[in-house]
Design an enzyme around this catalytic site. Structure first.
Site, short mmCIF file in Angstrom:
data_model
loop_
_atom_site.label_atom_id
_atom_site.label_comp_id
_atom_site.label_asym_id
_atom_site.label_seq_id
_atom_site.Cartn_x
_atom_site.Cartn_y
_atom_site.Cartn_z
N HIS A 35 0.83 -1.20 0.00
CA HIS A 35 0.00 0.00 0.00
C HIS A 35 0.87 1.25 0.00
O HIS A 35 2.06 1.20 0.28
CB HIS A 35 -0.93 0.03 1.22
CG HIS A 35 -0.19 0.13 2.52
ND1 HIS A 35 0.52 -0.91 3.07
CD2 HIS A 35 -0.05 1.16 3.39
CE1 HIS A 35 1.07 -0.54 4.21
NE2 HIS A 35 0.74 0.73 4.43
N HIS A 66 4.57 0.06 -0.16
CA HIS A 66 5.39 -0.60 0.86
C HIS A 66 4.51 -1.55 1.67
O HIS A 66 3.28 -1.53 1.58
CB HIS A 66 6.05 0.43 1.78
CG HIS A 66 5.09 1.22 2.61
ND1 HIS A 66 4.39 2.31 2.12
CD2 HIS A 66 4.67 1.07 3.90
CE1 HIS A 66 3.62 2.80 3.05
NE2 HIS A 66 3.76 2.07 4.15
#
Length: 376
Positions: free
Chosen positions: A176, A328
């Site tokens: 995300h 990430h």
């Protein structure tokens, strides 16, 4: 010729002396002032839209202020992540911070170790990160008991399993970009690591959204440009509400429509702007069509390790990254009950800029690999 017979016995396994990350002997937190505080009665107002001028526009692209004291600079992977030694973030001039923004936009994520930034105090930390834009306040995550709701506390420990329980029964690896349902989502973001699991683990996985976009075929890239998607934090809201009377809901559920492909305002690079946590559907597509396309894009982000890197921490490590050009994920790969403790300060940035639809931008002809394979 005389011969001898040697009997070889298996040696006993060597006891490995693994390096241990810093821990207090009594098991207490290294940074008690940053322990998480939950207040179910807290409320904050949404910031709404604001004018944002990216400080990276002012940066000297040779980075004379940022890298003046650097002793070593090396990339963690070709497409994302750079580690810089010898630089103290707390000592950067405004010009150095401008250059930090530019390099974060170019490399996605920057790692700095042994940082005194961790200990300069809440207000000074906020002053540094506010250089890049207004500071975000999370809708339900804890902050330090001393105050500062802008400091989002990241905490996992046997005395507080709130985060770990939220991932019960499902993979904690969820790619995300933070808070994309905001009207103007995050840009430059800092994580200050206060305490890492004793032996290993608790890393951050990072992926370049620019490389994710570039790796698609030119025709497919053009199909994505012009599309928009709905982003919502409703899943996180539902999860937090499971905490009952202890649930913290400072803000209302957020829903926002953003371009599927955006342009970074400084580098002008195009990047995919979808993620499995917040992106719910493609506007104008039927449900099955939207699910089909988003599943491909989410798999593309998660599985392409050729544009990913892994950030390893210890106390004093600071990760600085630009959320507009990266995705990430946490890992939660360390033993349950071990302490992982950090704070995050997040600056909000520009309203996402949509990539322009062009008939032929000549990009395929510039890609030697595609030309050699006859894909243009």
């Amino acid at each position: 010729m005389a011969t001898t017979t040697e009997t070889v016995t298996a040696a006993a396994p060597l006891a490995l002396k693994l390096s241990q990350r810093p821990k207090n002997a009594d098991g207490s937190a290294l940074y008690p002032d940053f322990l998480p505080h939950y207040d179910p009665l807290e409320k904050v107002d949404d910031l709404g839209y604001f004018e944002h001028i990216d400080v990276g526009h002012r940066a000297d692209p040779t980075f004379p202020n940022l890298l003046k004291n650097a002793t070593k600079v090396y990339d963690l992977s070709p497409n994302v992540g750079t580690e810089i030694e010898g630089v103290q973030l707390s000592q950067l001039s405004p010009e150095g911070l401008d250059e930090l923004a530019l390099l974060a936009a170019q490399r996605g994520g920057l790692v700095f170790r042994n940082q005194d930034f961790i200990g300069i105090g809440l207000e000074e930390q906020k002053k540094v990160v506010a250089h890049f834009g207004p500071l975000h306040v999370h809708g339900w995550a804890p902050h330090p008991a001393a105050g500062s709701p802008e400091h989002m506390i990241i905490y996992d420990h046997k005395e507080d399993l709130r985060v770990r329980r939220s991932w019960k029964g499902r993979s904690p690896v969820q790619w995300h970009s933070d808070q994309t349902p905001e009207p103007q989502p995050p840009g430059v973001t800092f994580i200050g690591m206060l305490e890492s699991p004793a032996a290993a683990g608790g890393d951050t996985l990072m992926s370049s959204s620019v490389a994710a976009y570039r790796s698609l075929s030119p025709r497919f890239r053009k199909r994505l440009e012009g599309l928009t998607a709905i982003h919502s934090n409703n899943d996180g809201v539902k999860q937090e509400l499971k905490n009952g009377d202890n649930a913290v809901m400072r803000r209302q559920e957020l829903i926002q429509e953003h371009p599927v492909v955006i342009v970074h305002p400084v580098t002008k690079e195009k990047a995919l702007f979808v993620n499995p946590v917040y992106t719910k559907r493609i506007v104008g597509f039927d449900e099955e069509e939207s699910d089909y396309l988003l599943k491909f894009l989410f798999d593309h982000i998660a599985k392409r390790q050729d544009f990913q890197c892994r950030i390893r921490y210890e106390a004093g490590t600071v990760l600085v990254w630009d959320q507009r050009v990266t995705n990430h994920s946490q890992t939660l790969d360390y033993p349950a009950g071990d302490r992982r403790h950090a704070f995050r300060l997040t600056s909000l940035a520009n309203k996402p800029i949509p990539a322009l639809i062009e008939e032929d931008d000549g990009e395929c002809a510039k890609d030697l690999g595609r030309v050699q394979l006859g894909l243009c």
